[in-house]
Scaffold this motif. Sequence first.
Motif, mmCIF file in Angstrom:
data_model
loop_
_atom_site.group_PDB
_atom_site.id
_atom_site.type_symbol
_atom_site.label_atom_id
_atom_site.label_comp_id
_atom_site.label_asym_id
_atom_site.label_seq_id
_atom_site.Cartn_x
_atom_site.Cartn_y
_atom_site.Cartn_z
ATOM 1 N N LEU A 1 -3.484 0.125 8.501
ATOM 2 C CA LEU A 1 -3.695 1.183 7.284
ATOM 3 C C LEU A 1 -3.710 2.383 7.599
ATOM 4 C CD1 LEU A 1 -5.515 -1.706 5.305
ATOM 5 C CD2 LEU A 1 -3.310 -0.770 4.814
ATOM 6 N N SER A 2 -4.177 2.926 8.837
ATOM 7 C CA SER A 2 -4.139 4.180 9.115
ATOM 8 C C SER A 2 -2.956 4.965 8.945
ATOM 9 C CB SER A 2 -4.544 4.385 10.402
ATOM 10 O OG SER A 2 -3.674 3.853 11.368
ATOM 11 N N LEU A 3 -1.827 4.341 8.565
ATOM 12 C CA LEU A 3 -0.813 4.977 8.322
ATOM 13 C C LEU A 3 -0.729 5.925 6.951
ATOM 14 C CD1 LEU A 3 2.284 5.081 8.632
ATOM 15 C CD2 LEU A 3 2.675 3.127 7.138
ATOM 16 N N HIS B 1 0.884 -1.331 0.025
ATOM 17 C CA HIS B 1 0.008 -0.044 0.186
ATOM 18 C C HIS B 1 0.816 1.369 -0.115
ATOM 19 C CE1 HIS B 1 -3.449 -2.763 0.840
ATOM 20 N NE2 HIS B 1 -4.100 -1.429 0.570
ATOM 21 N N THR B 2 2.087 1.221 0.923
ATOM 22 C CA THR B 2 2.835 2.508 0.897
ATOM 23 C C THR B 2 3.463 2.617 -0.478
ATOM 24 O OG1 THR B 2 4.599 1.289 2.140
ATOM 25 C CG2 THR B 2 2.910 2.526 3.350
ATOM 26 N N SER B 3 3.786 1.651 -1.042
ATOM 27 C CA SER B 3 4.574 1.601 -2.414
ATOM 28 C C SER B 3 3.713 2.211 -3.488
ATOM 29 C CB SER B 3 4.935 0.271 -2.921
ATOM 30 O OG SER B 3 5.559 0.300 -3.801
ATOM 31 N N ALA C 1 -5.319 6.733 -0.175
ATOM 32 C CA ALA C 1 -4.861 6.418 1.276
ATOM 33 C C ALA C 1 -6.348 6.306 2.179
ATOM 34 C CB ALA C 1 -4.132 7.734 1.970
ATOM 35 N N ARG C 2 -7.049 7.302 1.871
ATOM 36 C CA ARG C 2 -8.630 7.175 2.702
ATOM 37 C C ARG C 2 -9.095 5.952 2.514
ATOM 38 N NH1 ARG C 2 -9.551 13.243 0.606
ATOM 39 N NH2 ARG C 2 -8.868 14.225 2.265
#
Length: 380
Positions: free
Chosen positions: A269-271, A234-236, A256-257
């Motif tokens: 995943l709140s990151l 996800h961050t990628s 992100a949301r």
Amino acid sequence: MTDKLIFVLVALIVGGAYQYFTGRTGRKKAPAAPAPAGAPDREEAAKAEKKAREAAAVVALGFVAEEDLDTENAQPVPAGRTAATAAVAAGDWEAGAAYVAEAGSDWEERWQRVRALSEVAAQDDAWLLAWQAARPADPTAALVEADTAVQVAWNVRGSQAGSRTTQEQFRLFHELLLKARTAAQEAQRLADPADPVPYVVELPIGCGLGYPHEQYEKLWSEVVARDPKHLSAHTSAQQYWSAKWRGSHELAMDFARRAAAGGAPGELLSLLPLIAFVEQESWDEDLRPETFFREPEVVAAVDAALADLAAADPADRRAVRLRHILAWLLFWQDRDAEAVEQFRLIDGHIGALPWTYAGSPRGRYLHARNWAVRVTGLES
């Protein structure tokens, strides 16, 4: 101007690390007015002495001294990882194969272990070539080869902005990423059908090569079909959707949301929204952290992240990424006691966002940490 902002600005003048405040390069502080002869040395000495006393008081409470901060890692490296990377560097590829195999179907851990080996291979791949010669169709060896190719490509490009990257670097970067894509596709062919990691490896390739949105979404569907909550994936992917790569701030924030909304408590995943806010402040010259990070949406996202973190497994090593950003945002929100809780858990290792976005990661970290400790009464 708040007392906190005054403290930070004084610290910048003393340390000369103006990039601590914004994380932006090229922004210079106006020159100070001339002081009477003999005054600068005395004033600077007094400021330095005060700063040293405050730092010593924080260290006396068990926090890590400036010179001992690890700027490469976000947290202590597991002994098993250190042993595995040392073994492969010495030529023992079988130790590397066993190390990755131990992750089993924990796909996040498998990805982290592959990345640890590929970082070694990017410097010297003799052991990886020996592994492939001994086991030509080994899916893990193919996976390490693909990620190594990605690492080499990014090493060639460097981390500078596009305006500071040469055309030759761009040419080689593109050429190497094409080879990395071929390697990733081979790893996907050989992999266990349930393994998302060969597709995770392709995410930064798609970012660098500029996959059209439709093509990238197809790749993303391969990842989430196998592991819908893979945090590193996800961050990628969030980087692909950002304005600095192939999307916009709005697209990155929307991604992100949606990801955060789809995560159960403890899945971390709140990151993603926190990353989006930190990145937005880093490039938007009109934003100021003392106001932007106190906006209701940011405060709500911090509260959601704290609840997410509270529900996570205490042994989950992914949580540290959230803790680093929370420490920074809580500091700006004047929630200093809560910030100190995070600083105690991350202290000593600052190779993580948001510290790495500053020209002086140590400067940014120390001023935020020391302020939070200081205003909470230097309590243990």
